[in-house]
Write an enzyme that holds these catalytic residues in place. Structure first.
Site, PDB file in Angstrom:
ATOM      1  N   PHE A 138     -16.718 -18.287 -46.567  1.00  8.41           N
ATOM      2  CA  PHE A 138     -15.295 -18.594 -46.496  1.00  8.41           C
ATOM      3  C   PHE A 138     -14.444 -17.348 -46.247  1.00  8.41           C
ATOM      4  CE2 PHE A 138     -16.880 -22.237 -49.103  1.00  8.41           C
ATOM      5  CZ  PHE A 138     -16.662 -23.203 -48.138  1.00  8.41           C
TER       6      PHE A 138
ATOM      7  N   GLU B 169     -21.636   0.706 -46.953  1.00 14.82           N
ATOM      8  CA  GLU B 169     -20.905   0.828 -48.222  1.00 14.82           C
ATOM      9  C   GLU B 169     -21.797   1.383 -49.337  1.00 14.82           C
ATOM     10  OE1 GLU B 169     -17.504  -2.595 -47.536  1.00 14.82           O
ATOM     11  OE2 GLU B 169     -19.181  -3.051 -48.864  1.00 14.82           O
TER      12      GLU B 169
ATOM     13  N   GLU C 182     -13.949  -2.152 -41.013  1.00 13.00           N
ATOM     14  CA  GLU C 182     -13.849  -3.555 -41.425  1.00 13.00           C
ATOM     15  C   GLU C 182     -12.438  -3.843 -41.916  1.00 13.00           C
ATOM     16  OE1 GLU C 182     -16.631  -5.063 -44.259  1.00 13.00           O
ATOM     17  OE2 GLU C 182     -18.343  -4.017 -43.381  1.00 13.00           O
TER      18      GLU C 182
END
Length: 677
Positions: free
Chosen positions: A363, A149, A313
């Site tokens: 998370f 990225e 992704e």
């Protein structure tokens, strides 16, 4: 040189170095249960590979690659150059990026190196050389994933003294003399004339600009736009350095880096794609985004090289970075993965395969969750998708898409448009593009998203909204396209400035005046909570907001006139015949009803191919296999039951189903239809 993968990839980012080594064999069993066949590794491992400068330790990576190879996984090998070790920041603090506010960063983040750092480049080359030498012969490594990225979602461009120095060298090569530079940037304005190259500074918050990355304000647009060009090229040079090292050891290696954003402003993907073997993209639509927004970016990614791209992704369920991160509803994960596939992806890959125990992304959902169970809803859906892809992935892989409509998208225009200091508030270039893309998406008309290098002759219609920054060569290309029978839709704020952001004199839309058969005398700002009525020739009344061009005709025909304000009765929308083609001009921003009325007539007139009847929330796309038959992807992109388009009720069968075609689509339903023999 091979130019494609041999398998449809199903997998994603895997970081076994974060876990005890003995867990890896159990992870692989779980992945195989889900039909996962690939793993992207070593994306963020620099500190483990090089714990101190010049001392390398590949022992753990060797074992990871060996285990994945023995399990017959397709390996996407990262180069680990996006996140630098702590020792590097301590030893070479100048390696860190200086942000827009003049602050040099310290160790903590990732992708916060600056592209012109000689220390970063030297250390990066050494690491990649060691990786390429060591692993280039492993046949299970099917793709090299460089950095990660680029330009980061964190800091954007760099404004350090070294970048400013390199920028000055870049400008000397471009303009040769200060006289030419002063003319290009209109530096007589506000007494900004430069008399020495060393007077040129990076355009940061402390200088002639504010809100650079967001595109809010600039005093010298030519400077700011050139700095975007320079930074994009500087980052691209880093990518090319790594790619060339890998190719030196393995000439047939496939190499990519993962694009991201909607799309990202700081990186010119159209220029970068020329240097990639495969385009890859990280996709994370927010929970409240309309489905056409993701489809737009996928069509852009496919159009960059006019061939399938990789979904590098995505997420099995929740992300961790939104203000609110709701769960993906039952079936939604597979539908969103298949949306990318339908628009040209030859992979479905997740971040991440195993949920991290700590760190900022702990998370963020994964195939193996913190519970470590395989009877969860998310894992069962991942497995179900794996079963589907195992069945049809080889059929889909390599299939192509074609379109008769193109949406023109250009990074120079992206940068320039969002700097306009004009009569209306700053506008989002992408948001404007989406208004026009949506018209065709909702009618199930295929669209390519193209740039200046595209073959215009392929398209029956090119839509080029707000073509504000227009190179004369591009204007000539449009003229040739239209003269030979092409059709163009353009709009307000088009043909206004050259590549240095200097206005074309003689009236707007500058080089497009002959094509459009009109010119704009004035433009009125439409203030908030106000609209200007526009009346079409068929009596339909719609509205312009944002801006209204006061148009003077020079051969064009009037399709709609203003129906309110002091310019009532003046042309608002025109059509001009130019040799064998046509040009439509919209003098303002139409409301949704107006867009429907306007484009439906063009679609009918040009007989543009519609894949299926339009049903709100149901997306229909097409890919054609290497053997020549069409795959129709029908996706219910909603959490509601929707009717199946009538076209597919008879004469087709669903590759994914064993039973007869039913008339209703369940929430997030996926269908792949082929014609019956």
């Amino acid at each position: 040189m091979k130019n494609e993968l041999t398998k449809f990839l199903y997998g994603g980012d895997y970081n076994p170095e974060q876990w005890p080594a003995e867990e890896m064999s159990e992870d692989i069993k779980v992945f195989k249960e889900a039909k996962i066949n690939s793993a992207t590794i070593n994306v963020f491992s620099w500190a483990l590979l090089e714990p101190e400068e010049g001392k390398y330790d590949f022992s753990r990576l060797d074992k990871i690659i060996d285990e994945l190879s023995e399990a017959n996984f397709q390996i996407v090998l990262g180069t680990s150059t996006a996140a630098m070790p702590a020792w590097m920041f301590k030893k070479y603090p100048d390696i860190a990026r200086v942000d827009y506010y003049g602050q040099r960063h310290v160790f903590a983040k990732r992708e916060n190196f600056y592209p012109n750092s000689s220390n970063y480049q030297r250390l990066m080359r050494s690491l990649v050389t060691e990786l390429a030498k060591r692993y280039s012969k492993n046949s299970h490594i099917v793709l090299w994933h460089i950095n990660n990225e680029y330009s980061g979602n964190y800091d954007g461009n760099c404004y350090c003294d070294k970048c400013a120095k390199e920028f000055r060298s870049w400008l000397k090569q471009k303009y040769h003399t200060l006289k030419h530079l002063n003319e290009a940037w209109s530096m007589n304005v506000w007494s900004h004339t430069l008399t020495d190259w060393d007077q040129i500074m990076a355009p940061n918050k402390l200088g002639d600009e504010w809100g650079a990355v967001e595109g809010k304000e600039t005093i010298v647009p030519g400077l700011s736009i050139d700095y975007f060009r320079f930074q994009s090229e500087s980052m691209k040079k880093l990518y090319i350095m790594e790619r060339n090292i890998i190719k030196a050891y393995h000439p047939d290696a496939l190499v990519t880096t993962n694009f991201h954003g909607t799309p990202l402003k700081t990186i010119d993907y159209q220029a970068w794609a020329k240097e990639e073997d495969l385009v890859s993209f990280d996709s994370y639509p927010t929970y409240n985004e309309p489905s056409y927004k993701a489809a737009f970016v996928y069509d852009l990614m496919r159009s960059l090289k006019q061939k399938p791209f990789l979904l590098m992704e995505s997420t099995p369920s929740q992300v961790n970075w939104q203000k609110f991160s709701p769960l993906k509803r039952p079936g939604q994960m597979a539908a969103t993965e298949f949306q990318a596939i339908a628009h040209g992806a030859d992979s479905a890959q997740f971040f991440q395969l195993k949920q991290a125990k700590g760190g900022s992304e702990k998370f963020h959902s994964a195939v193996i969750a913190h519970s470590r169970r395989t009877d969860t809803r998310v894992f069962c859906e991942v497995k179900q998708l794996g079963d589907i892809l195992a069945k049809v992935g080889s059929t889909i892989k390599g299939s192509t898409s074609s379109a008769k409509v193109a949406l023109y998208f250009d990074w120079n225009n992206y940068w320039a448009f969002e700097y306009i200091d004009g009569i209306i508030p700053k506008q989002s270039y992408v948001a404007v593009m989406l208004k026009y893309y949506r018209v065709f998406y909702e009618r199930n008309i295929a669209v390519d998203v193209i740039g200046a290098d595209a073959d215009f002759s392929k398209y029956d219609l090119i839509v080029a909204p707000v073509l504000y920054m227009l190179d004369l060569n591009l204007a000539d290309k449009f003229k040739s396209y239209i003269a030979h029978g092409g059709n163009l839709v353009t709009t307000y704020l088009s043909g206004m400035v050259d590549l240095s952001d200097n206005v074309y004199l003689g009236g707007y839309p500058g080089p497009l005046k002959d094509l459009t058969g009109m010119w704009v005398e004035e433009s009125d700002a439409v203030v908030p909570e106000h609209q200007v009525k526009v009346k079409f020739k068929n009596g339909k009344v719609c509205n312009f907001d944002l801006i209204c061009d006061l148009i003077r005709l020079n051969g064009a025909k009037v399709l709609a006139t203003y129906d309110s304000e002091f310019y009532q009765g003046m042309p608002a929308i025109t059509k001009n015949t130019y040799q064998n083609g046509h040009v439509w001009y919209l003098g303002g921003q139409l409301d949704q009803a107006g867009m429907t009325n306007f484009f439906d007539k063009i679609i009918e007139e040009l007989k543009l191919p519609i894949l299926a009847d339009s049903i709100n929330g149901v997306e229909v796309t097409k890919r054609v296999t290497k053997s020549g038959y069409a795959l129709f992807f029908v996706l219910n992109m909603t959490n509601e039951v929707k009717p199946l388009p009538q076209k597919f009720l008879t004469g087709y069968h669903d590759l994914l189903g064993k039973h007869k075609v039913v008339a209703d689509l369940k929430p997030w339903a996926i269908k792949i239809f082929v014609k019956n023999n």
